[in-house]
Motif scaffolding. Structure first.
Motif, short mmCIF file in Angstrom:
data_model
loop_
_atom_site.label_atom_id
_atom_site.label_comp_id
_atom_site.label_asym_id
_atom_site.label_seq_id
_atom_site.Cartn_x
_atom_site.Cartn_y
_atom_site.Cartn_z
N GLY A 58 10.79 53.73 47.09
CA GLY A 58 9.55 53.48 46.36
C GLY A 58 9.26 51.86 45.72
O GLY A 58 9.70 50.95 46.16
N ILE A 59 8.66 52.31 44.57
CA ILE A 59 8.23 50.81 43.98
C ILE A 59 8.67 50.70 42.40
O ILE A 59 9.43 51.82 42.08
N GLU A 60 8.61 49.66 42.05
CA GLU A 60 8.89 49.26 40.62
C GLU A 60 7.75 48.98 39.91
O GLU A 60 6.97 48.06 40.53
N GLY A 61 7.30 49.41 38.71
CA GLY A 61 6.28 48.89 38.00
C GLY A 61 5.91 49.48 36.88
O GLY A 61 6.78 50.38 36.43
N ASP A 62 4.91 49.40 36.16
CA ASP A 62 4.34 50.09 34.93
C ASP A 62 4.24 51.47 35.12
O ASP A 62 3.87 51.77 36.32
N ALA A 63 4.16 52.16 33.98
CA ALA A 63 3.71 53.74 34.39
C ALA A 63 2.66 53.98 35.10
O ALA A 63 2.86 55.02 36.06
N GLY A 64 1.63 53.22 34.84
CA GLY A 64 0.40 53.75 35.61
C GLY A 64 0.35 53.40 37.29
O GLY A 64 -0.25 54.05 37.88
N GLN A 65 1.00 52.25 37.41
CA GLN A 65 1.21 51.76 38.91
C GLN A 65 2.16 52.93 39.69
O GLN A 65 1.80 53.30 40.62
N VAL A 66 3.23 53.36 38.91
CA VAL A 66 4.11 54.19 39.46
C VAL A 66 3.44 55.64 39.61
O VAL A 66 3.77 56.23 40.76
N ALA A 67 2.61 55.92 38.71
CA ALA A 67 2.07 57.27 38.72
C ALA A 67 1.19 57.24 39.94
O ALA A 67 0.94 58.22 40.48
N GLY A 68 0.32 56.16 40.14
CA GLY A 68 -0.47 56.11 41.15
C GLY A 68 0.11 56.18 42.71
O GLY A 68 -0.35 56.94 43.61
N TRP A 69 1.32 55.46 42.69
CA TRP A 69 2.31 55.46 44.15
C TRP A 69 2.59 56.81 44.06
O TRP A 69 2.66 57.38 45.25
N LEU A 70 3.23 57.47 43.01
CA LEU A 70 3.63 58.97 43.30
C LEU A 70 2.63 59.78 43.56
O LEU A 70 2.82 60.55 44.44
N ALA A 71 1.54 59.63 43.13
CA ALA A 71 0.15 60.79 43.43
C ALA A 71 -0.05 60.69 44.88
O ALA A 71 -0.07 61.67 45.57
N GLN A 72 -0.02 59.30 45.42
CA GLN A 72 -0.15 59.21 46.79
C GLN A 72 0.82 59.88 47.63
O GLN A 72 0.88 60.64 48.86
N THR A 73 2.22 59.46 47.49
CA THR A 73 3.39 59.73 47.99
C THR A 73 3.73 61.08 48.17
O THR A 73 4.05 61.68 49.11
N MET A 74 3.54 61.82 46.76
CA MET A 74 3.78 63.14 46.71
C MET A 74 2.98 64.28 47.42
O MET A 74 3.13 65.34 47.55
N GLU A 75 1.78 63.56 48.07
CA GLU A 75 0.86 64.46 48.76
C GLU A 75 1.68 64.92 49.92
O GLU A 75 1.40 65.94 50.73
N LEU A 76 2.58 64.03 50.58
CA LEU A 76 3.28 64.49 51.70
C LEU A 76 4.27 65.71 51.30
O LEU A 76 4.64 66.42 52.30
N PHE A 77 4.53 65.98 50.06
CA PHE A 77 5.42 67.01 49.73
C PHE A 77 4.72 67.97 48.68
O PHE A 77 4.87 67.97 47.44
N PRO A 78 3.86 68.87 48.86
CA PRO A 78 2.96 69.75 48.27
C PRO A 78 4.13 70.74 47.25
O PRO A 78 3.66 71.39 46.32
N MET A 79 5.33 70.92 48.02
CA MET A 79 6.03 71.81 47.10
C MET A 79 7.46 70.96 46.81
O MET A 79 8.00 70.49 47.64
N ARG A 80 7.74 70.93 45.25
CA ARG A 80 9.03 70.05 45.06
C ARG A 80 9.55 70.72 43.82
O ARG A 80 8.72 71.17 42.99
N GLN A 81 10.73 70.23 43.30
CA GLN A 81 11.43 70.82 42.33
C GLN A 81 12.57 69.85 42.10
O GLN A 81 13.34 69.90 42.62
N HIS A 82 12.46 69.18 41.07
CA HIS A 82 13.35 68.38 40.32
C HIS A 82 14.17 69.36 39.52
O HIS A 82 13.88 69.99 38.65
#
Length: 167
Positions: A58-82
């Motif tokens: 992934g990326i490194e950045g401020d929380a807003g940048q990373v949230a944007g990246w996660l929002a896009q990337t996690m579309e690949l995984f509609p089901m997830r569980q940390h």
């Protein structure tokens, strides 16, 4: 024998309350990512908070940048569980006031299901695991994440499988 000194008891109670608050914040982090609550994700961080997902591709950045990246990337995984476990917590000083910082090191296992195939049981799974390093600060709004570093140690991705032959 229990300590009956009122000052010691107040300090011990404050430490327990801080431990519970920090633990709750780590759980909120996992739930925000799993539920895709990116506004909630941003709200868990200090105003200058950062996250580093580079070890997991992934990326490194401020929380807003990373949230944007996660929002896009996690579309690949509609089901997830940390699953964030084995949490080790240490409090530390900031400006000579004990307890204003916290460090949490915790292991994680993160099973996810790829999008497609109707999202049902035939969709392939992706599983990864590793360790988080969380740096937290006490703020006027309570404990907040100042830095999150993901240290992915392993992953299991689906192998390319031939499609079944049409009959």
């Amino acid at each position: 024998m229990a300590n009956t000194d009122p000052m010691t008891q107040r300090v011990e109670l404050a430490t327990v309350m801080d431990r519970l608050a920090v633990d709750g914040l780590i759980t909120e982090y996992a739930v925000a990512v799993d539920d895709g609550d990116w506004e909630g994700y941003r709200g868990l961080f200090t105003s200058d908070g950062r996250a580093d997902y580079r070890s997991a591709g992934g990326i490194e950045g401020d929380a807003g940048q990373v949230a944007g990246w996660l929002a896009q990337t996690m579309e690949l995984f509609p089901m997830r569980q940390h699953l964030i476990v084995n949490r080790q917590l240490r409090f530390g000083p900031l400006d000579h006031d004990i307890g204003d910082t916290a460090q949490v090191r915790a292991d994680y296992v993160n099973p996810m299901r790829f999008a497609g195939h109707g999202g049902g049981s035939t969709a392939p799974d992706f599983v990864c695991g590793g360790r988080y390093d969380f740096a937290l600060l006490r703020t006027d709004s309570g404990w907040r994440l100042h830095a999150v570093v993901v240290n992915e140690k392993w992953r299991r991705a689906p192998q390319n499988r031939p499609e079944p032959a049409a009959t």
